[in-house]
Write a protein that holds these residues in place. Structure first.
Motif, PDB file in Angstrom:
ATOM      1  N   LEU A 256       6.496   3.077 -29.931  1.00 37.52           N
ATOM      2  CA  LEU A 256       7.131   2.145 -30.866  1.00 37.52           C
ATOM      3  C   LEU A 256       7.281   2.771 -32.243  1.00 37.52           C
ATOM      4  CD1 LEU A 256       5.434  -1.253 -29.962  1.00 37.52           C
ATOM      5  CD2 LEU A 256       7.825  -0.616 -29.599  1.00 37.52           C
ATOM      6  N   MET A 257       6.265   3.499 -32.681  1.00 36.18           N
ATOM      7  CA  MET A 257       6.344   4.160 -33.987  1.00 36.18           C
ATOM      8  C   MET A 257       7.439   5.227 -33.979  1.00 36.18           C
ATOM      9  SD  MET A 257       4.335   2.719 -36.132  1.00 36.18           S
ATOM     10  CE  MET A 257       4.969   1.232 -35.301  1.00 36.18           C
ATOM     11  N   GLN A 258       7.565   5.952 -32.863  1.00 39.81           N
ATOM     12  CA  GLN A 258       8.621   6.959 -32.770  1.00 39.81           C
ATOM     13  C   GLN A 258       9.994   6.310 -32.857  1.00 39.81           C
ATOM     14  OE1 GLN A 258       8.901   8.973 -28.996  1.00 39.81           O
ATOM     15  NE2 GLN A 258      10.107  10.669 -29.832  1.00 39.81           N
ATOM     16  N   MET A 259      10.196   5.213 -32.138  1.00 37.25           N
ATOM     17  CA  MET A 259      11.468   4.499 -32.194  1.00 37.25           C
ATOM     18  C   MET A 259      11.753   4.001 -33.603  1.00 37.25           C
ATOM     19  SD  MET A 259      11.277   2.217 -28.696  1.00 37.25           S
ATOM     20  CE  MET A 259      11.761   2.882 -27.107  1.00 37.25           C
ATOM     21  N   HIS A 260      10.740   3.401 -34.213  1.00 36.49           N
ATOM     22  CA  HIS A 260      10.891   2.859 -35.566  1.00 36.49           C
ATOM     23  C   HIS A 260      11.172   3.971 -36.578  1.00 36.49           C
ATOM     24  CE1 HIS A 260      10.196   0.829 -39.301  1.00 36.49           C
ATOM     25  NE2 HIS A 260       8.985   1.340 -39.472  1.00 36.49           N
ATOM     26  N   GLN A 261      10.396   5.027 -36.525  1.00 37.23           N
ATOM     27  CA  GLN A 261      10.535   6.104 -37.502  1.00 37.23           C
ATOM     28  C   GLN A 261      11.789   6.927 -37.291  1.00 37.23           C
ATOM     29  OE1 GLN A 261       6.732   8.104 -37.187  1.00 37.23           O
ATOM     30  NE2 GLN A 261       5.610   6.311 -37.949  1.00 37.23           N
ATOM     31  N   SER A 262      12.392   6.845 -36.112  1.00 44.64           N
ATOM     32  CA  SER A 262      13.663   7.537 -35.876  1.00 44.64           C
ATOM     33  C   SER A 262      14.854   6.700 -36.329  1.00 44.64           C
ATOM     34  CB  SER A 262      13.820   7.871 -34.390  1.00 44.64           C
ATOM     35  OG  SER A 262      14.076   6.694 -33.643  1.00 44.64           O
ATOM     36  N   GLY A 263      14.599   5.457 -36.735  1.00 46.12           N
ATOM     37  CA  GLY A 263      15.661   4.607 -37.241  1.00 46.12           C
ATOM     38  C   GLY A 263      16.281   3.662 -36.234  1.00 46.12           C
ATOM     39  N   TRP A 264      15.740   3.627 -35.015  1.00 48.30           N
ATOM     40  CA  TRP A 264      16.329   2.766 -33.998  1.00 48.30           C
ATOM     41  C   TRP A 264      16.275   1.285 -34.393  1.00 48.30           C
ATOM     42  CZ3 TRP A 264      15.381   4.239 -28.163  1.00 48.30           C
ATOM     43  CH2 TRP A 264      16.091   5.422 -27.876  1.00 48.30           C
ATOM     44  N   PHE A 265      15.271   0.882 -35.138  1.00 53.04           N
ATOM     45  CA  PHE A 265      15.113  -0.528 -35.481  1.00 53.04           C
ATOM     46  C   PHE A 265      15.619  -0.868 -36.885  1.00 53.04           C
ATOM     47  CE2 PHE A 265      11.043  -0.215 -32.696  1.00 53.04           C
ATOM     48  CZ  PHE A 265      11.806  -0.229 -31.533  1.00 53.04           C
ATOM     49  N   ASP A 266      16.290   0.084 -37.545  1.00 51.35           N
ATOM     50  CA  ASP A 266      16.704  -0.130 -38.933  1.00 51.35           C
ATOM     51  C   ASP A 266      17.649  -1.323 -39.085  1.00 51.35           C
ATOM     52  OD1 ASP A 266      15.169   1.959 -39.723  1.00 51.35           O
ATOM     53  OD2 ASP A 266      16.817   3.315 -40.205  1.00 51.35           O
TER      54      ASP A 266
END
Length: 340
Positions: A256-266
């Motif tokens: 989840l942190m990887q997804m978030h930090q890659s901008g997927w949830f921006d």
């Protein structure tokens, strides 16, 4: 803009191919039973060679899997594709898919099949359907939640499909179970839950799949979420639907942190997580801890224990479609519109 395949009609042909795992010989009867059920409902079934074999975690070589999938994606006489089930290493065929030659048609499935669905929608703007597998459609009757897949595949652009959370779900798998009347043994009460709230409503474009596999697309040509939103969605917000197949609580959190930090949830309106057979606690850290921390990081509404993924039954989510999702008192409802 999102491109929706033409509505599937009785009398048309569905292709069955195994871009990830094939079916071991002792389970071939599941394919025959499912084929019979579709034929009884008026559809033609074409089964590829890859379905019948399995070797080293895949149905066959990546070249053969890609060639068979490309053929079915390009054939005008095949109107939908449903793999037998998911698997492990579909990602290796993505560079071999001829994306520009695809004849738009519905592709349905989950687990590792969602790797294909996710990449296909992002690369082409063609909507794909995250839902049941072919082998789980072998019974005379399909349960009310699962059966919605056929309404989705039979809908035209602009259609609205309403779905409700299941009343019960299946706690444990058994391919030996005789359908009675459904494939799934729906023995446990369903309850959708919300992080830090009692009711929630979210609106946006659907996107998601099996976290175990799709997070590996981050940083590849097949996982550019921001470009997809810009080109095909006019920067509309996303409603993410996700599920955890095998990850422990801490691996789930890292992903989840990887997804978030890659901008997927921006640019998102909320996240919807499926029930999971996994999520093992690590040192007192749970998957709920991970979801609560994600809520703090993103300030997004989060729903969990929804009808998605490896703990059936599951609703059908169309990658790219617009959806309004509401949850209250443990029950969920989704209005999905196939708008461009």
């Amino acid at each position: 803009m999102i491109q929706y395949p033409q509505a599937l009609q009785t009398g048309q042909t569905i292709g069955i191919t195994a871009p990830s795992s094939g079916v071991d010989s002792e389970l071939h009867d599941l394919i025959h039973l499912s084929k019979k059920q579709f034929e009884n409902r008026g559809y033609n079934i074409v089964i590829g060679e890859t379905v019948w074999t399995q070797y080293k975690a895949a149905s066959s070589s990546k070249e053969k899997r890609a060639a068979e999938l490309n053929s079915m994606l390009q054939r005008q006489d095949i109107h939908a594709i449903i793999p037998p089930w998911g698997g492990e290493i579909l990602q290796e065929i993505l560079p071999l898919i001829e994306w520009g030659k695809i004849q738009p048609k519905w592709v349905l499935g989950y687990s590792d099949t969602s790797t294909l669905l996710f990449a296909m929608t992002l690369k082409t703007g063609i909507a794909t359907a995250h839902g049941t597998n072919f082998v789980d459609l072998r019974s005379d009757e399909w349960d009310p939640t699962t059966s919605k897949f056929l309404e989705v595949l039979s809908s035209e652009e602009g259609a609205t499909i309403n779905q409700e959370s299941s009343s019960h779900y299946q706690l444990e798998w058994s391919h030996d179970k005789e359908p009675d009347p459904f494939v799934f043994n729906l023995d446990t009460d369903t309850k959708w839950e919300i992080v830090n709230n009692s009711t929630v409503e979210m609106k946006g474009r659907l996107l998601g799949g099996c976290m175990d596999t799709i997070h590996h697309l981050i940083g590849t040509p097949f996982g550019n979420v921001k470009e997809f939103q810009k080109i095909h969605l006019r920067d509309e917000p996303l409603v993410w639907f996700l599920e955890n197949c095998e990850m422990s609580a801490t691996d789930f959190h890292r992903t989840l942190m990887q997804m978030h930090q890659s901008g997927w949830f921006d640019n998102a309106a909320g996240l919807l997580f499926g029930r999971t057979p996994a999520g093992q606690e690590v040192g007192g850290f749970t998957t709920l801890d991970a979801l609560e921390r994600l809520a703090e990081e993103t300030n997004l509404p989060i729903i969990y224990n929804a009808d998605i993924g490896h703990v059936p039954p599951q609703m059908t989510f169309v990658n790219g479609a617009y959806a309004e999702i509401k949850v209250a008192n443990g029950k969920g409802e989704m209005t999905m519109n196939l708008k461009v």
